[in-house]
Design an enzyme around this catalytic site. Structure first.
Site, PDB file in Angstrom:
ATOM      1  N   ASP A  32      28.997  39.048  25.396  1.00  0.00           N
ATOM      2  CA  ASP A  32      28.385  40.134  24.950  1.00  0.00           C
ATOM      3  C   ASP A  32      27.892  40.734  26.022  1.00  0.00           C
ATOM      4  O   ASP A  32      27.295  40.461  26.997  1.00  0.00           O
ATOM      5  CB  ASP A  32      27.470  39.221  23.944  1.00  0.00           C
ATOM      6  N   HIS A  50      34.416  47.054  29.206  1.00  0.00           N
ATOM      7  CA  HIS A  50      35.055  45.953  28.589  1.00  0.00           C
ATOM      8  C   HIS A  50      36.568  45.831  29.742  1.00  0.00           C
ATOM      9  O   HIS A  50      36.120  44.802  29.915  1.00  0.00           O
ATOM     10  CB  HIS A  50      35.614  46.667  27.430  1.00  0.00           C
ATOM     11  N   LEU A  74      42.551  27.653  30.028  1.00  0.00           N
ATOM     12  CA  LEU A  74      41.641  29.038  28.933  1.00  0.00           C
ATOM     13  C   LEU A  74      41.868  28.760  27.671  1.00  0.00           C
ATOM     14  O   LEU A  74      42.964  29.043  27.505  1.00  0.00           O
ATOM     15  CB  LEU A  74      41.733  29.809  30.049  1.00  0.00           C
TER      16      LEU A  74
END
Lengths: 281, 335
Positions: free
Chosen positions: B34, B51, B150
């Site tokens: 976040d 981002h 992952l």
């Protein structure tokens, strides 16, 4: 070389434990100190040190008297930008103190929170439900007085009873005692119910979605999900608290419920009032 | 490799890593990454840049995790709730994801060398078809790798995941593979998107928010939760060490709580089996009560047959999920 690292690891953890113990002792000292001005000044000085490590959202409680602000509790609640509709009290400590928990519940009621849940991960409160209820009623009398108790009525929900969907009266609070069985086990039971319906051809698998499951897991149409959970104790985990319901719940940690003060609760509520939820946006 | 930054730790970092590794280490860490947009505002750059930097930080963090012998990482990349954002931002994120998955597929040799297995958890049908196809190709290509894992949560919320798992069990009942009485906590866990992974030991959320935002709610009930105020693109090796230290401090009480929960689960399953057996005997038995020995045998038989049913069902479920992905890849090949 491995032994050197192991030794250094042990030294590191001993230091951390000493640091933790020091902070706990300091907090207890501060609480017992009656010199308000002095203790507040010291607290202000030492709070940065106490908060510097570890970096968690833990609150250093300010010292203060328990009773005496009785008449301000309601006003305090109204002064906050937002108040949780449903608060969860997660006791992650080995020895629960019923009086302290009862105090927390009564303060929550007085401040204006409608739904209060009490949880521990061993199911101790569930097993001692009646003892906790008695303690809450007793503390309600003591803290709010006779008049106050009449104004703030409390309804206890035990497991299995359906809360009637009548209008919640103003100043009425609902207290629920929760255990781990209300978490994952409840979800599994709902899943079994849905699968039985499919077995009996009353539903198809494609009918099952979030809304359907949510309505089965909701206590009643009016009970909101917990907005805020106050966690008491050193363990940093939800310990099985209502996994389905806590998707947007704010978690605030407090060191212990033992001898907790109203000020501790109120600073947590102030903290909650400043949280901004973007809801994905 | 674009998804995992190349490089080694410096001397001080290596020393600290070795000291930490002398204690209990998490095997699976989950991240809520976040703070990208707040970082972009702080640095006065475009949101999209925030981002992108967030993705670079992910690559760096995966490198640190490997250095710390943490072999499984789950990240919350895109929530179903995030579709509520502006069309520009959502399109930008989808495009970023597409670029990254295309790049990943170009580095197949490297992925094989490092044994990286990529999984994507979420409702892929909500994504644009071309992105679905890229994701499917990446997942299928790395399916057999087993050195590190992952898991990327994309178009994911925990409630959808749980509801989906319940739906799958209902499908199993519809197909006659399992009975409704076979539904249990263990079975539900194995129907989640994350069924091939153990539960995370440690969940880290950055940027100072103290909520779970519908991420792995089922799987993290006994995980160590660490909330850190640093913004994700500014995450450092020391932040990670701090979180692991928290994990180590909480290790024993959490282990105890987990063991207690597991014992409770086993007891519940035992009781459920007994109840089902009693029901069966009542309806299909010949009326004569069984002696203790026969009852024990009958219970063992019932448990064994239940477990066999469940195994067959899970096999069918895995096949269904694999077919969905291989269908997407063959579509992509034809396109």
């Amino acid at each position: 070389m491995v032994h050197v690292y192991e030794f250094m690891w042990r030294v590191l953890h001993v230091l951390l434990h000493i640091h933790r113990t020091f902070i706990t002792l300091f907090r207890i000292r501060l609480r017992n100190w009656n010199g308000q001005l002095w203790s507040r000044a010291l607290a202000a000085l030492l709070v940065p040190i106490a908060l510097s490590f570890p970096k968690q959202k833990k609150l250093v409680p300010a010292p203060g008297k328990r009773v005496g602000r009785r008449y301000r509790w309601g006003a305090d609640g109204k002064s906050l930008e937002k108040l949780p509709d449903h608060i969860g009290l997660l006791i992650a400590e080995e020895e629960p103190r019923y009086t302290d928990i009862a105090n927390l519940v009564v303060w929550c009621m007085a401040v204006g929170i409608s739904y209060i849940s009490v949880y521990d991960n061993h199911g101790v409160f569930r097993r001692n439900n009646s003892r906790l209820m008695e303690e809450i009623l007793k503390q309600q009398q003591e803290l709010l007085g006779l008049e106050g108790s009449k104004q703030h009525s409390v309804e206890f929900l035990s497991n299995g009873t359906d809360k009637q969907d009548h209008q919640v009266l103003s100043c009425q609070s609902v207290v629920k005692v929760l255990s781990p069985d209300d978490g994952k086990l409840r979800i599994v039971q709902a899943a079994q119910e849905l699968c039985r319906a499919v077995e009996q051809m009353e539903k198809t698998a494609k009918d099952i979605n979030v809304t359907v499951l949510d309505s089965l897991l909701r206590e009643s149409k009016t009970t909101p999900d917990p907005d805020l959970v106050l966690k008491f104790g050193p363990v940093e985990s939800t310990l099985g608290f209502l996994p389905w319901h806590i998707r947007l719940t704010e978690f605030i940690s407090l060191p212990s419920h033992v001898d907790v003060s109203y000020e501790d609760l109120f600073s947590a509520l102030q903290h909650y009032a400043s949280c901004e939820q973007r809801l994905g946006k | 490799m674009s998804w995992i930054r190349e490089g080694e730790l410096n001397l001080i970092e290596k020393l600290s890593a070795n000291i930490l590794k002398a204690g209990p280490m998490p095997k699976h860490v989950a991240f809520i990454m976040d703070g990208n947009r707040r970082y972009a505002r702080k640095r006065q750059v475009e949101r999209q840049e925030g981002h992108t930097q967030g993705f670079d930080k992910l690559a760096e963090t995966l490198r640190w995790c490997l250095n710390l012998s943490i072999h499984e990482v789950t990240v919350y990349a895109f929530s179903i709730e995030n579709f509520k954002r502006s069309k520009d931002e959502v399109d930008g994120l989808m495009e970023l994801a597409k670029q990254k998955f295309i790049r990943l597929l170009e580095e197949q040799d490297n992925l094989e060398k490092h044994g990286v297995c990529i999984r994507v958890l979420g409702d892929l049908t909500l994504l644009p078809l071309d992105l679905q196809q890229h994701i499917a190709r990446a997942v299928v290509a790395t399916r057999t790798h087993n050195k590190c894992f992952l898991n990327v949560c994309f178009a994911y919320t925990s409630r959808h995941e749980i509801a989906n798992a319940v739906g799958e069990m209902a499908w199993g009942v519809e197909q006659g593979l399992i009975k409704s009485s076979d539904v249990s906590e263990a079975l539900l866990s194995r129907c989640l998107y994350s069924s091939n992974s153990p539960n995370p030991d440690l969940l880290i959320r950055t940027s100072g928010e103290v909520r779970l935002s519908d991420f792995l709610l089922w799987q993290t009930s006994h995980s160590c939760l660490v909330f850190q105020s640093v913004l994700w693109p500014e995450y450092s090796f020391w932040n990670l060490c701090d979180a692991i230290l928290q994990y180590q401090l909480n290790h024993r009480p959490l282990q105890k709580a987990r063991d207690q929960h597991r014992e409770g689960q086993a007891l519940q399953q035992h009781e459920a089996d007994r109840a089902c057996l009693a029901d069966l005997l009542q309806h299909h038995g010949n009326g004569k009560p069984l002696d203790a020995q026969r009852r024990r045998e009958a219970l063992l038989n019932y448990t064994a047959s239940r477990e066999e049913r469940v195994q067959d069902f899970l096999g069918a479920l895995q096949h269904k999920r694999d077919s969905f992905l291989t269908d997407l890849t063959s579509q992509a090949a034809l396109a």
